[in-house]
Design an enzyme around this catalytic site. Structure first.
Site, PDB file in Angstrom:
ATOM      1  N   GLU A  86      23.007  67.734 -17.401  1.00 23.86           N
ATOM      2  CA  GLU A  86      22.968  66.480 -16.637  1.00 23.86           C
ATOM      3  C   GLU A  86      22.494  66.749 -15.218  1.00 23.86           C
ATOM      4  O   GLU A  86      22.804  67.792 -14.632  1.00 23.86           O
ATOM      5  CB  GLU A  86      24.367  65.851 -16.624  1.00 23.86           C
TER       6      GLU A  86
ATOM      7  N   ASP B  41      22.467  64.536 -11.638  1.00 21.50           N
ATOM      8  CA  ASP B  41      23.090  63.311 -11.123  1.00 21.50           C
ATOM      9  C   ASP B  41      22.683  62.927  -9.714  1.00 21.50           C
ATOM     10  O   ASP B  41      22.723  63.753  -8.792  1.00 21.50           O
ATOM     11  CB  ASP B  41      24.614  63.487 -11.054  1.00 21.50           C
TER      12      ASP B  41
ATOM     13  N   GLU C  23      24.584  59.882  -7.613  1.00 26.57           N
ATOM     14  CA  GLU C  23      25.588  58.819  -7.625  1.00 26.57           C
ATOM     15  C   GLU C  23      25.766  58.320  -6.196  1.00 26.57           C
ATOM     16  O   GLU C  23      25.896  59.119  -5.260  1.00 26.57           O
ATOM     17  CB  GLU C  23      26.925  59.307  -8.181  1.00 26.57           C
TER      18      GLU C  23
ATOM     19  N   HIS D 226      26.108  61.362  -3.778  1.00 24.70           N
ATOM     20  CA  HIS D 226      26.774  62.452  -4.486  1.00 24.70           C
ATOM     21  C   HIS D 226      25.799  63.018  -5.513  1.00 24.70           C
ATOM     22  O   HIS D 226      25.231  62.266  -6.310  1.00 24.70           O
ATOM     23  CB  HIS D 226      28.025  61.886  -5.170  1.00 24.70           C
ATOM     24  N   THR D 227      25.577  64.325  -5.494  1.00 26.86           N
ATOM     25  CA  THR D 227      24.679  64.960  -6.462  1.00 26.86           C
ATOM     26  C   THR D 227      25.445  66.035  -7.231  1.00 26.86           C
ATOM     27  O   THR D 227      26.399  66.626  -6.720  1.00 26.86           O
ATOM     28  CB  THR D 227      23.451  65.594  -5.790  1.00 26.86           C
TER      29      THR D 227
ATOM     30  N   GLU E  70      28.882  70.036  -6.905  1.00 25.93           N
ATOM     31  CA  GLU E  70      28.693  68.840  -6.102  1.00 25.93           C
ATOM     32  C   GLU E  70      28.133  69.160  -4.712  1.00 25.93           C
ATOM     33  O   GLU E  70      28.591  70.089  -4.047  1.00 25.93           O
ATOM     34  CB  GLU E  70      30.015  68.088  -5.932  1.00 25.93           C
TER      35      GLU E  70
ATOM     36  N   TRP F 294      38.769  56.599  -7.135  1.00 26.50           N
ATOM     37  CA  TRP F 294      38.364  57.881  -6.531  1.00 26.50           C
ATOM     38  C   TRP F 294      37.173  57.783  -5.576  1.00 26.50           C
ATOM     39  O   TRP F 294      36.983  58.642  -4.716  1.00 26.50           O
ATOM     40  CB  TRP F 294      38.010  58.900  -7.615  1.00 26.50           C
TER      41      TRP F 294
ATOM     42  N   GLY G 261      38.485  59.035  -1.480  1.00 26.15           N
ATOM     43  CA  GLY G 261      39.399  59.575  -2.481  1.00 26.15           C
ATOM     44  C   GLY G 261      40.230  58.525  -3.180  1.00 26.15           C
ATOM     45  O   GLY G 261      41.287  58.824  -3.733  1.00 26.15           O
TER      46      GLY G 261
END
Length: 285
Positions: free
Chosen positions: A101, A103, A105, A118-119, A130, A195, A199
């Site tokens: 995958e 990503d 995001e 976010h990768t 991440e 999350w 957080g």
């Protein structure tokens, strides 16, 4: 009279070619809306796709093709205003327990606070790679291009043509690299307020619903792909320079600028998370 008829025929042919050109490469041709019960829709003769999220459901779509290497572009305009608790995901993924995958995001935030990009990269079902960034522009004000360049040498994440992250092929050092499992493109807008924002401290304000993200200008011209699991993966024979692309000196400078000024988390510097030692690839960048 004959000249006039010929001219009219040419105009009709030109109009037909324009129509064909509009249809080619449209979201209708390239993607299937997979969930959301009408919350994802295609507009503008196939040139615009939107996903929406409300209290009942989010929505999403996936590519008709599977890719095994490619340079893939998508212009995205993210949820505006108070987007806290929402996630717009745009990624490539294979299937199975040991999936690969790649990503992007986009984690929403309260009005006036920056989105978090976010990768992550998964190989054989294992991620934990991440890297997170702020962006140097407002990603809700207009469309911006998010690119995955995935070839046998490296995976390059780019934003408006500027590299923000590189995951190199470190098989020589025992690090798995995605190269055997074709992946489809997926995207979705969904609720993740347990999350996503600080957080999970900041929850979705449903009075702002429905939330909406928009997509246009999808480009997969430079790729190796197949339309069915029964087909061979075939590459674009006319344009394969991307297959062996790595960053040039100017792009390395851009990468340093982004990572120095806009990166807010890097797993390769998180010694508390990896007390036994950083992942192998972190020492071979």
């Amino acid at each position: 009279m004959a000249a006039s008829a010929t001219k009219q025929s040419l105009l009709m042919l030109a109009s037909l070619l324009v129509l064909i050109g509009v249809a080619t490469g449209s979201f209708y041709d390239s993607f299937d809306i997979t969930w959301g019960a009408g919350r994802a829709n295609i507009f503008e003769s196939g040139q615009l796709l939107t996903c929406t999220l409300d209290k009942i459901s989010g929505s999403g779509f996936q590519s008709k093709k599977e890719y095994l290497f490619g340079k893939i572009d998508m212009k995205i305009k993210l949820v505006a205003g108070n987007s806290a608790g929402t996630v717009t995901a745009y990624y490539l993924s294979s299937k199975g327990e040991k999936w690969d995958e790649i990503d992007f995001e986009f984690l929403g935030n309260v009005t006036g606070q920056p989105y978090v990009l976010h990768t992550n990269v998964f190989t054989g079902g294992i991620g934990n790679r991440e890297m997170q960034f702020y962006l140097w522009f407002d990603p809700t004000a207009d469309f911006h291009t998010y690119t995955v360049l995935w070839n046998p040498l490296n995976i390059i994440f780019l934003v408006d043509g500027i590299p923000i992250r590189v995951f190199k092929n470190n098989e020589a050092n025992g690090v798995a690299y995605p190269k055997n499992q074709p992946m489809k493109i997926y995207s979705s807008l969904w609720e993740a307020d347990d999350w996503a924002t600080q957080g999970g401290k900041v929850k979705i304000d449903w009075t702002n619903a429905p939330f909406s993200a928009s997509y246009k200008s999808f480009n997969d011209v430079d790729c190796c792909s197949r339309t069915s699991i029964w087909d061979w993966v075939t590459c674009n024979a006319n344009s394969n320079s991307w297959m062996w692309t790595t960053l040039n000196a100017n792009q390395l400078g851009q990468l340093k600028w982004v990572q120095d000024d806009y990166m807010i988390y890097n797993y390769c510097t998180d010694f508390k998370r990896f007390p036994q030692g950083l992942p192998t690839e972190c020492n071979h960048n």
